[in-house]
Design a protein around this motif. Structure first.
Motif, PDB file in Angstrom:
ATOM      1  N   ALA A   1       0.827  -1.202   0.000  1.00 33.94           N
ATOM      2  CA  ALA A   1       0.000   0.000   0.000  1.00 33.94           C
ATOM      3  C   ALA A   1       0.863   1.255   0.000  1.00 33.94           C
ATOM      4  O   ALA A   1       0.491   2.274  -0.557  1.00 33.94           O
ATOM      5  CB  ALA A   1      -0.924   0.000   1.220  1.00 33.94           C
ATOM      6  N   CYS A   2       2.025   1.162   0.618  1.00 31.95           N
ATOM      7  CA  CYS A   2       2.873   2.351   0.718  1.00 31.95           C
ATOM      8  C   CYS A   2       3.278   2.861  -0.658  1.00 31.95           C
ATOM      9  O   CYS A   2       3.287   4.049  -0.928  1.00 31.95           O
ATOM     10  CB  CYS A   2       4.128   2.048   1.525  1.00 31.95           C
ATOM     11  SG  CYS A   2       3.786   1.750   3.249  1.00 31.95           S
ATOM     12  N   ALA A   3       3.652   1.932  -1.540  1.00 33.34           N
ATOM     13  CA  ALA A   3       4.107   2.348  -2.853  1.00 33.34           C
ATOM     14  C   ALA A   3       3.058   2.071  -3.929  1.00 33.34           C
ATOM     15  O   ALA A   3       3.260   2.407  -5.093  1.00 33.34           O
ATOM     16  CB  ALA A   3       5.414   1.619  -3.202  1.00 33.34           C
TER      17      ALA A   3
ATOM     18  N   THR B   1       9.897  -1.341  -8.162  1.00 35.91           N
ATOM     19  CA  THR B   1       8.536  -0.947  -7.773  1.00 35.91           C
ATOM     20  C   THR B   1       8.490  -0.187  -6.453  1.00 35.91           C
ATOM     21  O   THR B   1       7.467   0.373  -6.107  1.00 35.91           O
ATOM     22  CB  THR B   1       7.636  -2.186  -7.604  1.00 35.91           C
ATOM     23  OG1 THR B   1       8.091  -2.914  -6.456  1.00 35.91           O
ATOM     24  CG2 THR B   1       7.679  -3.075  -8.824  1.00 35.91           C
ATOM     25  N   ARG B   2       9.569  -0.196  -5.708  1.00 37.36           N
ATOM     26  CA  ARG B   2       9.635   0.382  -4.358  1.00 37.36           C
ATOM     27  C   ARG B   2       8.801  -0.406  -3.357  1.00 37.36           C
ATOM     28  O   ARG B   2       8.566   0.049  -2.247  1.00 37.36           O
ATOM     29  CB  ARG B   2       9.167   1.830  -4.325  1.00 37.36           C
ATOM     30  CG  ARG B   2      10.048   2.777  -5.087  1.00 37.36           C
ATOM     31  CD  ARG B   2       9.456   4.162  -5.013  1.00 37.36           C
ATOM     32  NE  ARG B   2      10.176   5.100  -5.859  1.00 37.36           N
ATOM     33  CZ  ARG B   2       9.591   6.110  -6.510  1.00 37.36           C
ATOM     34  NH1 ARG B   2       8.302   6.294  -6.413  1.00 37.36           N
ATOM     35  NH2 ARG B   2      10.301   6.930  -7.230  1.00 37.36           N
TER      36      ARG B   2
ATOM     37  N   LEU C   1      13.601 -10.166  -4.794  1.00 36.83           N
ATOM     38  CA  LEU C   1      13.067  -9.138  -3.922  1.00 36.83           C
ATOM     39  C   LEU C   1      13.805  -7.815  -4.163  1.00 36.83           C
ATOM     40  O   LEU C   1      13.200  -6.742  -4.214  1.00 36.83           O
ATOM     41  CB  LEU C   1      13.207  -9.570  -2.454  1.00 36.83           C
ATOM     42  CG  LEU C   1      12.526  -8.649  -1.441  1.00 36.83           C
ATOM     43  CD1 LEU C   1      11.019  -8.610  -1.655  1.00 36.83           C
ATOM     44  CD2 LEU C   1      12.839  -9.090  -0.019  1.00 36.83           C
ATOM     45  N   ALA C   2      15.125  -7.935  -4.341  1.00 33.59           N
ATOM     46  CA  ALA C   2      15.921  -6.727  -4.557  1.00 33.59           C
ATOM     47  C   ALA C   2      15.450  -6.003  -5.815  1.00 33.59           C
ATOM     48  O   ALA C   2      15.319  -4.787  -5.845  1.00 33.59           O
ATOM     49  CB  ALA C   2      17.399  -7.088  -4.664  1.00 33.59           C
ATOM     50  N   GLU C   3      15.158  -6.800  -6.847  1.00 37.42           N
ATOM     51  CA  GLU C   3      14.708  -6.183  -8.089  1.00 37.42           C
ATOM     52  C   GLU C   3      13.337  -5.514  -7.887  1.00 37.42           C
ATOM     53  O   GLU C   3      13.079  -4.414  -8.379  1.00 37.42           O
ATOM     54  CB  GLU C   3      14.620  -7.247  -9.190  1.00 37.42           C
ATOM     55  CG  GLU C   3      14.336  -6.638 -10.559  1.00 37.42           C
ATOM     56  CD  GLU C   3      14.022  -7.699 -11.623  1.00 37.42           C
ATOM     57  OE1 GLU C   3      14.443  -8.866 -11.458  1.00 37.42           O
ATOM     58  OE2 GLU C   3      13.333  -7.351 -12.602  1.00 37.42           O
TER      59      GLU C   3
ATOM     60  N   ALA D   1       2.842  -6.955 -10.359  1.00 36.77           N
ATOM     61  CA  ALA D   1       4.067  -6.181 -10.590  1.00 36.77           C
ATOM     62  C   ALA D   1       5.248  -6.797  -9.841  1.00 36.77           C
ATOM     63  O   ALA D   1       6.377  -6.802 -10.335  1.00 36.77           O
ATOM     64  CB  ALA D   1       3.855  -4.736 -10.159  1.00 36.77           C
ATOM     65  N   VAL D   2       4.977  -7.330  -8.656  1.00 38.29           N
ATOM     66  CA  VAL D   2       6.072  -7.953  -7.898  1.00 38.29           C
ATOM     67  C   VAL D   2       6.450  -9.290  -8.534  1.00 38.29           C
ATOM     68  O   VAL D   2       7.623  -9.624  -8.681  1.00 38.29           O
ATOM     69  CB  VAL D   2       5.671  -8.138  -6.428  1.00 38.29           C
ATOM     70  CG1 VAL D   2       6.759  -8.882  -5.653  1.00 38.29           C
ATOM     71  CG2 VAL D   2       5.395  -6.773  -5.773  1.00 38.29           C
TER      72      VAL D   2
END
Lengths: 494, 671
Positions: free
Chosen positions: A432-434, A454-455, A447-449, A440-441
């Protein structure tokens, strides 16, 4: 804070309160809060300042420190200009002269009188209970006052290995549980067919008695104690003879077999008295409007309650009336709760006698029984035994008279079911933050990517585990296991 | 965060995380990431607007014309009705320099006592409680990162994970360190998802819950007696009072079952480093300040305030919520958190301002009372609004809009034509955060500096220019600077010796030290990250126990309005949404009505269906959001959209004058 009483030219009303229990204390607090202009005198029989009587069983059990139940200090009364006379008793009320006479012969004049004399424990008809001089047998304890509680605590635990509690009502069960938690082998004798017979149905009472037995307290229902049998040896146990022939050995006996309104003063003064002191919607006696009664001694609309919540509502209504408000007392909704470790009971209103449709869920195997009495969609009474998970909500609905939906009473008694976990659709937002979707994930290789592109996870960090799984990585940190229920540290002091 | 120039030819700025900054360590939520989104926005105002009295339409005018009209009208109204006919309404988003200048402008250039700000609707209950209990109001008396070292963190009415997401990382680290987190909220929010214990009381009963916890602290013998004896006063009355709040009574009032209450109390009494953090859920009530005091009483009884990594704190709601209330925007205060009715404070501040102390007005009306008085015979006839969108954010908003309409002059300074600006007679376009330099004081009492990153669009001026321009036209006895650093230095002198003492803080120090914590009275002073280690800021150095009683909501539920309405934020929006609703990347789904499936079934609606919610003040129709995470007797509506605050109640807290935003009686039905 300013003391009660203004500088008005008219003489100050002299208000005398007889009694210094829960109702009287609440009443005086409300007078102070409302700025009552008269002079208040409180006359209490017990020598100690007001305390919270309903926590006595918790003190006995050891969950409450005895020092933590004082309601108001003598200094508080002095600070607010209230005269407090403790350790004395009113002998008579003289309505003609408008005064009360104390045991020492002094008279206290009143313009207005409030009787908050409470209830006195009834002595069951047991031979040998009262000795020829009128005192209780030394092994027998009443349980009404702080002094009773302290006397009982003084004989625990060394002197008492076995106890018999006479009475299987709310107080009896609380005391029995308290003694049992203190390490005293305790048995309960109840004359009715089930415990709590005035509050819950036989089915619920039976379940409750079984739970009590599982906790180590034997319950004898449908049995009356008829006689005390002294042991020939000094210091030995005494016997409690039951009407079914059994004799229970005990080192001490606690009487909790109910009480009756204390009405002697009112009766002596010629006020209308039935079971309690009769009062109208102004909490005034129909015989004499200068005289009021509140709490356990009062009878309003045919009802004597014996519980704190109605007593407090009466205290508030009367105090506000005397402070100038125009409001009536229209009866109370009562919620009674059993206060004892591992024994969960809530009784809302009168679930045995209140008319209405019954919604019941019973699980004797798990020791649970819930009953709602519903009229026109409103919960008008309820009994919850062994399962208080929804007690807060049900009490709110009961207190507010909330009109429920057709299925709602039933749903309230059933546990909430968690929705099954489904795989996240691609368009579900996981961060929700980004503002990042699961898709998209998933499109990222690591995870790093995902963080870089995507932040996701870089704001509050709450979605780190979900995102790790979406990219096929093992989460950095497993979600915490639900914690073991916290072990309740027993505050019992030896 | 920082803004980096990434454009090759053109100046385009990009938000970048600033990992060294200790408060958020570079973490941002989508509001931060997209905060550059109003740059060059087509709705950005770039010219003053003047309403044509004849047609009712706005027309663009030059700055001089606009300021001449405003100053001329203000002067005429002052001439006819006196200085108190002029009023100023500020905001918690303004920089310290603007807050300070606005307070000075009201008292010196306008000569009015009528100034207050929207922070009154934010942290005022916590501020009032902290002042009474500790003698000082600084949101957190310790750095936010101390949360990580606490053993137990109790959040009372805070949805940290959605309202300040990066701060939630501190909670996670606290748990990684073995700490436990408690969330007290009628809704099981995403903050509650990272809690070890979730307690969902009836809205408006946090005070009773605190009384119940204190009862168990005492009855279980957990009072820190030596701390209470040595560091506090007023204990006896509080102790005796809570004897009347036994667990079963608390259960009936709060809806929190006795075992839950025990679980909460056990957690708090079985650890040493316990932190209680209150936020708007506990504070935005007509008994909000007493609610905070009740939780402070719990903390004092446990001996927490002043202990390392423990104590009470308030989670600030606005960017400069803390600083905004320290420098004179409040109706009863002068800079440095001085009280306006304190003769010594008046003398000191008047000296810095170069005016006579007698010339300073006294206490004015609090925010809501100020708005209620607008356009009435005794009330102000003109209002200047800076950094606030009143018609969306005020309680009982229909009534407030009527008051604004009754004014002779409404002037609004804003970036965009907000709902309030749309009602104004004059709208003045002002700078956005990246276009100006200024300091803010965050929730920790840490003064931070924001440097101008880009030039304002032409036609846009800073509020500081507006203030100076009006002051000059109104014949102010002293000139008003427009340079932030000059104003900050003056603010430092004005605050010197006050509770919030900035005298030793400079822009340079803020930059090299990553912020400076007040009080910082001299250039040599290191600042004060942690308060209360040795003494409280009261006259005798002791904290005060204050005996508070639960009164319950101002508007209890009844047969006609049977459910509780509570309001709050969603992650992607901020305050009245004047900015965030205009940023394309932030989802703007509009208001929704969150309710439990039990309630949804009762009124016959499913998720997404339209529902009408009504209170005694207004109604709103919005889609239902059905969720098991809310109490079945409560509905939640986010407040970022016009109309939501037409529902809320305007009962005020007697001490803080905070309106009862967080609970009122409502009815829901299928639309």
């Amino acid at each position: 804070m300013r003391p009660l009483g203004g500088r008005s030219a008219t003489p100050r009303e002299r208000l005398v309160v007889v009694g210094h229990g829960m109702a009287a204390t609440r009443f005086v607090e409300q007078l102070v809060a409302g700025g009552y202009p008269g002079h208040v005198t409180v006359i209490g029989e017990e020598p100690v300042p007001a305390y919270n009587r309903i926590l006595l069983s918790a003190v006995l059990e050891g969950t409450h420190d005895a020092s933590a139940i004082r309601l108001r200090s003598p200094e508080w009364y002095a600070e607010h200009g209230v005269e407090l006379r403790l350790g004395t008793r009113v002998l008579t009320v003289d309505r003609e002269h408008g005064d009360v006479m104390l045991v020492d012969g002094t008279c206290v004049p009143f313009d207005r009188l409030v009787l908050a004399t409470g209830a006195i424990p009834t002595l069951p008809p047991i031979r040998g209970l009262v000795r020829p001089d009128g005192s209780l047998h030394p092994r027998v304890h009443a349980f009404r006052s702080l002094a009773d509680c302290e006397r009982l605590l003084a004989v625990l635990p060394v002197d008492a290995a076995r106890a018999v509690v006479i009475g299987g009502g709310l107080l009896g069960l609380q005391v029995a549980r308290a003694l049992s938690v203190r390490g005293v082998a305790t048995e309960v004798v109840e004359g009715g067919d089930t415990v709590l017979s005035r509050q819950v149905t036989p089915a619920a009472g039976t379940i409750l008695a079984r739970s009590l037995t599982q906790l180590g307290t034997t319950v004898y229902t449908g049995a009356r104690a008829t006689k005390l049998i002294d042991h020939p040896e000094e210091g030995g146990p005494i016997g409690v003879q039951l009407d079914n022939g059994f004799v229970l050995d005990a080192d001490l006996i606690v009487l909790t077999a109910g009480g009756r309104p204390s009405v002697a003063l009112a009766r002596g003064a010629g006020l209308q008295v039935r079971r309690g002191i009769v009062v109208d919607e102004h909490l005034a006696s129909p015989t004499d409007p200068r005289i009021h009664a509140i709490g356990d001694c009062a009878q309003h609309a045919g009802q004597v309650t014996g519980f704190v919540p109605p007593a407090w509502e009466q205290a508030v209504v009367l105090a506000q009336r005397l402070c100038g408000a125009d409001l009536d007392y229209r009866g109370s909704r009562n919620v009674a709760r059993l206060r004892a470790t591992d024994l969960e009971v809530a009784v809302l209103g009168d679930p045995v006698a209140e008319p209405g449709e019954i919604v019941e869920v019973s699980n004797p195997v798990a020791g649970k029984h819930s009953r709602l009495v519903v009229r026109d969609g409103v919960i008008v009474a309820a009994a919850l035994v062994g399962d208080l998970s929804r007690v807060g909500l049900i009490t709110q609905a009961y207190d507010r008279g909330t009109v429920l939906g057709v299925r709602e009473p039933g749903d309230l008694l059933l546990p909430e079911t968690a929705a099954p976990l489904a795989p996240l659709p691609d368009d579900a937002e996981v961060c929700a933050c980004a503002g990042v979707t699961a898709g998209a994930v998933r499109a990222c290789g690591s995870l790093a990517e995902a963080q870089e592109r995507t932040r996701a996870t870089t704001g509050c960090g709450g979605c780190t585990q979900v995102c790790s799984r979406l990219v096929g990585e093992v989460p950095v940190r497993e979600p915490r296991e639900p914690r073991e229920p916290r072990e309740v540290v027993s505050p019992v002091r030896s | 965060m920082t803004l980096a120039n990434t454009g090759a030819g053109r100046r385009t700025l990009e938000v970048q995380p600033w990992a060294e900054f200790p408060v958020n360590q570079g973490a941002l939520c989508r509001k931060g990431w997209t905060s550059g989104g109003l740059t060059g926005h087509r709705e950005r105002l770039t010219t003053p607007l003047l309403r044509d009295r004849a047609t009712g339409e706005f027309r663009s005018v030059g700055w001089d014309d606009a300021l001449d009209v405003v100053a001329g009208t203000l002067a005429a109204i002052r001439e006819e009705h006196g200085a108190d006919a002029l009023a100023v309404f500020g905001g918690g988003g303004l920089t310290n320099e603007k807050s300070y200048q606005l307070g000075k402008f009201a008292r010196v250039a306008l000569g009015t006592s009528q100034i207050d700000y929207n922070g009154r609707w934010c942290m005022s209950s916590a501020a009032s409680a902290a002042n009474r209990a500790f003698g000082v109001d600084r949101g957190l008396p310790f750095p936010l990162a101390d949360v990580e070292q606490a053993e137990v963190v109790v959040l009372v009415g805070s949805n940290l994970a959605e309202t300040m997401p990066p701060a939630a990382r501190h909670l996670d680290r606290c748990r990684e360190n073995g700490g436990e987190v408690v969330v007290i909220d009628p809704r099981r929010t995403s903050t509650a998802d990272r809690a070890d214990l979730v307690v969902q009381p009836v809205p408006g009963t946090d005070l009773a819950l605190a009384l119940g916890v204190l009862h168990l602290v005492i009855s279980g013998g957990h009072v820190d007696e030596s701390y209470v004896a040595e560091r506090t006063s007023g204990w006896e009355a509080v102790r005796d009072h809570v004897a009347a709040w036994w667990p079963e009574r608390v259960e009936r009032v709060t809806g929190i079952s006795v075992p839950e209450l025990h679980a909460l109390a056990d957690l708090m009494t079985s650890h040493r480093r316990v932190m209680v953090l209150t936020a708007r859920g506990a504070e935005q009530h007509a008994q909000g300040s007493d609610t905070v005091l009740a939780w402070i009483n719990v903390c004092l009884a446990l001996g927490l305030p002043g202990r390392e990594h423990a104590g009470w704190g308030c989670l600030t709601g606005q960017g400069n919520g803390q600083g905004g209330r320290e420098h004179g925007q409040k109706s009863d205060q002068l800079p440095g958190y001085r009280m306006i009715d304190d003769p010594a404070a008046r003398q000191h501040v008047a000296g810095v301002w170069g005016v006579e102390a007698d010339s300073l007005p006294g206490k004015g009306r609090s925010a809501y009372e100020l708005l209620e008085a607008l356009g009435t015979p005794e009330g102000p006839k003109a209002l200047l609004v800076h950094g606030s969108n009143i018609v969306v954010s005020a309680p009982n908003a229909t009534h407030v809009a009527e008051r604004l309409e009754a004014l002779d002059l409404l002037v609004v300074c804003d970036l965009v034509l907000s709902e309030t600006a749309a009602m104004a007679d004059v709208v003045l376009p002002v700078t956005q955060w990246a276009e100006e330099t200024g300091t803010m004081t965050n929730l920790e009492g840490r003064v931070i500096l924001r440097r101008q990153a880009r030039r304002a669009p032409s036609g846009v001026r800073s509020d500081l220019d507006v203030i100076a321009g009006l002051a000059e036209r109104l014949g102010s006895p002293v000139p008003f600077s427009t340079d932030p650093e000059t104003i900050f230095a003056e603010l430092g002198r004005a605050s010197s010796g006050g509770k919030a003492d900035y005298a030793g803080i400079t822009y340079e120090r803020i930059e090299t030290e990553l912020g400076v914590f007040w009080p910082c009275p001299t250039p040599e002073h290191p600042g004060t990250p942690r308060l209360f280690a040795d003494a409280f800021a009261t006259s005798d150095g002791r904290a005060r126990f204050l005996d508070v009683e639960h009164r319950g909501p101002a508007e209890p539920c009844d047969g006609e309005f049977p459910v509780h309405l509570t309001t709050g934020r969603v992650l992607a929006q901020y305050q009245s949404g004047a900015q965030t609703r205009r940023i394309r990347e932030l989802p703007d789904g509009g208001a929704f009505i969150e309710m439990h499936p039990l309630l949804a079934a009762r009124i016959g609606v499913a998720d997404g269906m339209r529902v009408t919610i009504s209170t005694r003040r207004g109604e709103l129709t919005a889609p239902a959001r059905v969720a098991t995470t809310i109490r079945p007797d409560t509905v939640f509506v986010p407040f970022h959209w016009l109309g939501v605050n037409r529902l809320t109640h305007d009962a005020l807290d007697p001490a803080s004058r905070m309106p009862e935003f967080k609970v009122c009686a409502a009815r829901v039905e299928a639309a």
